[in-house]
Design a protein around this motif. Sequence first.
Motif, PDB file in Angstrom:
ATOM      1  N   ALA A 140      83.111  54.151  39.197  1.00 62.00           N
ATOM      2  CA  ALA A 140      81.995  54.966  38.716  1.00 62.00           C
ATOM      3  C   ALA A 140      82.496  56.284  38.164  1.00 62.00           C
ATOM      4  CB  ALA A 140      80.997  55.202  39.849  1.00 62.00           C
ATOM      5  N   ASP A 172      75.805  49.560  31.577  1.00 61.17           N
ATOM      6  CA  ASP A 172      74.675  49.195  32.437  1.00 61.17           C
ATOM      7  C   ASP A 172      74.050  47.860  32.088  1.00 61.17           C
ATOM      8  OD1 ASP A 172      73.677  50.638  29.959  1.00 61.17           O
ATOM      9  OD2 ASP A 172      71.777  49.944  30.803  1.00 61.17           O
ATOM     10  N   CYS A 174      75.498  44.951  31.708  1.00 59.01           N
ATOM     11  CA  CYS A 174      76.087  43.901  32.552  1.00 59.01           C
ATOM     12  C   CYS A 174      75.979  42.527  31.888  1.00 59.01           C
ATOM     13  CB  CYS A 174      75.423  43.879  33.926  1.00 59.01           C
ATOM     14  SG  CYS A 174      75.470  45.456  34.797  1.00 59.01           S
ATOM     15  N   ASN A 193      77.173  45.656  41.402  1.00 61.71           N
ATOM     16  CA  ASN A 193      77.147  46.422  40.164  1.00 61.71           C
ATOM     17  C   ASN A 193      75.715  46.707  39.721  1.00 61.71           C
ATOM     18  OD1 ASN A 193      78.651  47.641  38.071  1.00 61.71           O
ATOM     19  ND2 ASN A 193      78.314  45.884  36.732  1.00 61.71           N
ATOM     20  N   TRP A 197      73.996  50.491  39.186  1.00 65.38           N
ATOM     21  CA  TRP A 197      73.378  50.913  37.934  1.00 65.38           C
ATOM     22  C   TRP A 197      71.883  51.190  38.112  1.00 65.38           C
ATOM     23  CZ3 TRP A 197      75.694  53.109  34.234  1.00 65.38           C
ATOM     24  CH2 TRP A 197      76.975  52.724  33.806  1.00 65.38           C
ATOM     25  N   ARG A 205      67.472  50.688  33.402  1.00 62.47           N
ATOM     26  CA  ARG A 205      68.748  49.981  33.340  1.00 62.47           C
ATOM     27  C   ARG A 205      68.636  48.743  32.459  1.00 62.47           C
ATOM     28  NH1 ARG A 205      71.374  45.815  34.109  1.00 62.47           N
ATOM     29  NH2 ARG A 205      69.573  44.691  34.934  1.00 62.47           N
ATOM     30  N   ALA A 215      75.938  55.625  30.358  1.00 62.97           N
ATOM     31  CA  ALA A 215      76.717  54.389  30.199  1.00 62.97           C
ATOM     32  C   ALA A 215      77.523  54.512  28.916  1.00 62.97           C
ATOM     33  CB  ALA A 215      75.787  53.178  30.135  1.00 62.97           C
TER      34      ALA A 215
END
Length: 294
Positions: A140, A172, A174, A193, A197, A205, A215
């Motif tokens: 992070a 963010d 993913c 994760n 976020w 997010r 991000a």
Amino acid sequence: MIDPEIAAAVDLSRPPLTAAGIPARRAAGRVVTDAELTRGGTVTFTEEDADGVPVLVLRPAGSSGPPVLHVHGGGMVAGTRRSDLHVLAEWVSEAGVTLVSPEYRLAPEHPHPAPVQDCYRTLEWVHRAFGSPVVAGTSAGGGLAAAVTLMARDRGGPSVRGQLLMCPMLDDRCETPSSHQFLSGTTWVRSSNLTGWTALLGESRGGPDVSPYAAPARATHLSGLPPTYVDVGSVDVFRDEAVEYASRIWRAGGDAELHVWPGGCHGFDQLVPDAALSRRARSARIEWLRRLLH
């Protein structure tokens, strides 16, 4: 597959991070001792105030060196200014740097932009106190380091000499293959994760309006950045976003060095610092710092 030496030494049965489990994860954080910080008397440290942000400042004993601002990891929800320094204090003793570690506010109590604001305030303080720093970070903290570097570029300063991003948490959304690949059996999995976020960004997010200062993978261009070092393990949910970030810097004409450590899980060098793979990774970072700063 995780490197066998590392797999034998880490607890791969640790449950994923959930929102309800954040207090327990914070309480279980590794406590870095004074002896680990001072490394046999080769390093001194002080607790200082960086315009309202508590910081730990590590210096070579009897001298000072070029500054490095390092932002700790913890999934945006955990960690302190001592986190990660049981390993990173060697940057002070071996590369001769002055290392500053801020205690930024944590999500979900303090969502974006609070963490990055604290880190940027620390950058301004470091620049006034010590000169132009390298901005570094782990996990992070790697994402926050990248965000602070983008902010400095976009705001016209303070100047940054380089950025060193270790297994950085950048995206963010993913959506990369590696973000879907590691659902279990490693040290930071997809569900953890998503928890991190979501704590930082809430319902936004993955949506269209997330700031690149939250991000950094959201940045529309990566030109004009200082020399960059990116590394990540091959068995890490962040692998593909880290590789893509370095690749985008190259495509923008920038200077980037990328290492993907085979068999490295998330945070492998912090968890098992004496493993052969960890020693290689740590040595490569120190060598990059020496080339850049000296």
